[in-house]
Design a protein around this motif. Structure first.
Motif, short mmCIF file in Angstrom:
data_model
loop_
_atom_site.label_atom_id
_atom_site.label_comp_id
_atom_site.label_asym_id
_atom_site.label_seq_id
_atom_site.Cartn_x
_atom_site.Cartn_y
_atom_site.Cartn_z
N LEU A 183 1.06 1.12 4.69
CA LEU A 183 2.29 0.90 5.43
C LEU A 183 2.99 0.27 4.16
O LEU A 183 4.12 -0.60 5.03
N LEU A 184 2.44 -0.86 3.57
CA LEU A 184 3.87 -1.84 2.99
C LEU A 184 4.45 -0.30 2.01
O LEU A 184 6.28 -0.35 2.15
N GLU A 185 4.60 1.08 1.73
CA GLU A 185 5.20 2.03 1.17
C GLU A 185 5.80 2.24 2.51
O GLU A 185 7.14 1.94 2.10
N ARG A 186 5.47 2.86 3.67
CA ARG A 186 6.65 2.64 4.98
C ARG A 186 7.34 2.04 4.78
O ARG A 186 8.89 2.19 5.30
N LEU A 187 6.72 0.69 4.39
CA LEU A 187 8.03 -0.53 5.10
C LEU A 187 8.74 -0.69 3.91
O LEU A 187 9.83 -1.09 4.53
N ALA A 188 8.43 -0.46 2.83
CA ALA A 188 9.43 -0.46 1.92
C ALA A 188 10.86 0.28 1.71
O ALA A 188 11.95 0.61 1.39
N LEU A 189 10.62 2.11 1.90
CA LEU A 189 11.18 2.70 2.45
C LEU A 189 12.07 2.42 3.62
O LEU A 189 13.27 2.67 3.65
N THR A 190 11.57 1.93 4.97
CA THR A 190 13.01 1.70 5.81
C THR A 190 13.61 0.93 5.16
O THR A 190 14.48 0.64 5.28
N LEU A 191 12.74 -0.20 4.50
CA LEU A 191 13.75 -1.28 3.90
C LEU A 191 15.13 -1.10 3.04
O LEU A 191 15.76 -1.31 2.49
N THR A 192 14.45 -0.06 1.96
CA THR A 192 15.39 -0.10 0.81
C THR A 192 16.57 1.75 0.94
O THR A 192 17.16 1.95 0.57
#
Length: 166
Positions: free
Chosen positions: A153-162
């Motif tokens: 989930l954190l990886e997915r969030l990081a991808l959406t933010l970057t």
């Protein structure tokens, strides 16, 4: 289970501004609080080793690069995600302690290469073991599956933010 401070804040906003959805605070607010809490619990071993904030990150980047444990200041800057000015300050501190050494780049005499010394390798190897044990202890309240789900989930969030960043 009692609500945490962030849940209480969201409840207050629901009461005061029911027209707004404050639930994103449940994630973002908790991430901010957790970042501070994790930093407070993860940094003591580095401080005990006489390392300033970010010094271990630089040592670890060099160690992860593999033998001969050499990176340019620019490569270090990209790896630890700080400015080259911050890298210079860290390298100055670490060089004074004999943990890294600077050399002139053969291809460009203006460039400098940073090398992890034997002492730097030994300290980094010692501290990474402590650091990983500390991280495992801090995550012990979650099962392995929960840790994996959270990491995803954190990886997915990081991808959406970057996404879209250069």
């Amino acid at each position: 289970m009692q609500p945490d401070a962030i849940a209480a804040i969201v409840e207050q906003w629901k009461r005061e501004r029911p027209d707004l959805d404050a639930t994103p605070m449940l994630v973002v607010g908790r991430l901010f609080r957790l970042t501070d809490a994790l930093d407070q619990r993860l940094r003591p071993p580095f401080g005990a080793a006489g390392l300033g904030s970010g010094d271990f990150d630089l040592l670890a980047a060099l160690r992860r690069a593999g033998e001969p444990y050499v990176l340019s200041a620019g490569e270090l800057s990209r790896t630890v995600m700080v400015t080259t000015g911050a890298i210079t300050k860290r390298v100055d501190r670490l060089e004074a302690r004999g943990l890294v050494a600077r050399t002139v780049a053969e291809a460009d005499s203006r460039g400098r290469l940073i090398t992890l010394t034997t002492e730097g390798v030994a300290l980094t190897d010692e501290l990474i073991a402590i650091h990983l044990d500390n991280q495992r202890r801090l995550l012990a309240g979650l099962s392995r599956d929960e840790q994996a789900d959270l990491a995803d989930l954190l990886e997915r969030l990081a991808l959406t933010l970057t996404s879209g960043e250069d």
